[in-house]
Design a protein around this motif. Structure first.
Motif, PDB file in Angstrom:
ATOM      1  N   GLN A   1     -11.355 -26.580   9.395  1.00 29.81           N
ATOM      2  CA  GLN A   1     -12.123 -27.424   8.488  1.00 29.81           C
ATOM      3  C   GLN A   1     -12.066 -26.823   7.088  1.00 29.81           C
ATOM      4  N   PRO A   2     -12.240 -27.665   6.062  1.00 28.04           N
ATOM      5  CA  PRO A   2     -12.164 -27.152   4.694  1.00 28.04           C
ATOM      6  C   PRO A   2     -13.105 -25.967   4.521  1.00 28.04           C
TER       7      PRO A   2
ATOM      8  N   SER B   1      -7.157 -28.265   3.034  1.00 23.52           N
ATOM      9  CA  SER B   1      -6.639 -28.667   4.339  1.00 23.52           C
ATOM     10  C   SER B   1      -5.585 -27.633   4.692  1.00 23.52           C
ATOM     11  N   GLU B   2      -5.056 -27.743   5.893  1.00 22.37           N
ATOM     12  CA  GLU B   2      -4.081 -26.739   6.278  1.00 22.37           C
ATOM     13  C   GLU B   2      -2.904 -26.752   5.308  1.00 22.37           C
TER      14      GLU B   2
END
Ligand code: KG4
Ligand code: ZN
Length: 363
Positions: free
Chosen positions: A155-156, A174-175
């Protein structure tokens, strides 16, 4: 996907084998003893040690993982930032292996690898299809489980990267998508631990020793400055704290002769560093409207930092993910995990003739 990853950016020679988000093996040969004699890392010596140790360390990682070079799908290495001569060893060896195997090479930013390391945790996984899992050793410890990168839980977050060379706050949206919020304008937090420890006559690196001595010290004994604590920005500064310790020691000769005073000094210096790190991290997390805080890098081994971050996150309602202690200090496993994510995200591999990037700044 099976990858061999190499890390030689500073004073740890490390190799790891990663497969499908799992760390099958992680071998780390630390040069701490070699550099302790000089009170800090000597770049030329570091490079020579990497040259001497890298192939045996890589062989150990492959053997521990029970993987042959022919089974590798890619090779990764730290491309920067770091000591130029040290980086050259790992990067060029990895490119040569990739060339020989005709497999992709992935050059990784060391800080970006730290950034995602809190998502790697130890899980008592049973291997699929009866496959043999032998790689449950990280840093020589038999940990009885396997380290696994679980990005489904991502999660952020606001991430604190805190090591001997760097201190920074990063928003991870994000990833693989992140933005640096602030970093140190002078010394890193780990450097502050090491340099103030040196002033007190402690061996290099002093961080772990200060952590140990501080356990029995009074953190309120001496009031050292908390640089930039009330500055609204996300930058850090630690050189003023180091200078203040130097003057304090000059004005209180003999203070180090008493063991309890030394413990109190350690606890007080540590309290100043930790308070700045924790308060600024929490403030950045609030301002950026994330619900998760992560931390990584060598200083994240510090017990007081771990405890205070946990307290603050609980009080403020943030989920906290701390990198596993064995993955806080430099290691190739985090390099391999990030390289695999990049390949899975269809990010183009790095060219085999690409150079090292010693000053590679995380954006
Ligand atoms: O991440 P790392 O292995 O190397 C760099 O990329 O710099 O971090 C090493 C730093 C050193 O400054 C060391 O003193 C610090 O991490 N460190 C600690 C502790 N363990 C390592 N600092 C405070 N408390 C610790 N327990
Ligand atoms: Zn590092």
């Amino acid at each position: 996907m099976t990858l061999l990853a190499l890390e030689t950016s500073c004073d740890e020679t490390s190799a790891a084998v990663v497969r499908d988000g799992r760390i099958l093996s992680s071998a780390v040969s630390s040069q701490i003893k070699l550099h302790a004699e000089y009170g800090g890392v000597v770049p030329e010596l570091a490079a020579r040690e990497h040259l001497r140790n890298l192939i045996p360390v890589a062989q150990t990682a492959l053997r521990d993982a029970d993987v042959q070079t022919g089974q590798l799908d890619a090779v990764a290495a730290t491309q920067g930032p770091g000591l130029p001569l040290a980086l050259l060893v790992g990067c060029k060896v990895a490119q040569a292996i990739a060339f020989t195997l005709r497999k992709p090479f992935v050059g990784i930013n060391h800080h970006e690898a730290h950034l995602y390391s809190p998502w790697i945790s130890q899980q008592p996984l049973s291997p699929p299809n009866g496959e043999r899992v032998v790689g449950d050793r990280v840093r020589g410890e038999n940990v009885g489980g396997i380290f696994f990168a679980d990005f489904t839980a991502f999660q952020p977050n606001v991430s604190l990267i805190v090591s001997g060379g760097h201190t920074m706050l990063v928003k991870v949206e994000s990833e693989l998508k992140h933005r640096v919020l602030g970093s140190t304008v002078d010394d890193a937090a780990g450097e502050c631990f090491d340099k103030t420890g040196k002033l007190m006559g402690l061996p290099y690196p002093a961080g772990p020793e200060i952590d140990r001595l501080a356990e029995q010290g009074n953190p309120k004994a001496y009031d050292f400055p908390r640089p930039l604590l009330n500055d609204p920005g996300d930058d850090f500064s630690f050189s003023g704290l180091k200078t203040s310790v130097r003057y304090f020691l000059r004005d209180h000769p003999g203070i180090l002769d008493d063991t309890q005073w030394l413990r109190d000094m350690c606890a007080s210096i540590q309290a100043a560093i930790v308070e700045v790190l924790v308060k600024k991290t929490i403030r950045a997390a609030k301002r950026n409207h994330v619900r998760c805080v992560t931390a990584s890098g060598g200083v994240t081994c510090n017990r007081t930092l771990r405890r205070e971050l946990a307290r603050a996150c609980e009080r403020e309602g943030f989920e906290l993910r701390l990198a596993e202690k064995s993955l806080c200090t430099d290691n190739a496993a985090m390099i391999g995990i990030l390289a695999e994510r990049k390949l899975l995200a269809n990010i183009a591999p790095t060219s085999l003739d690409e150079e090292i990037n010693p000053g590679w700044v995380l954006a």
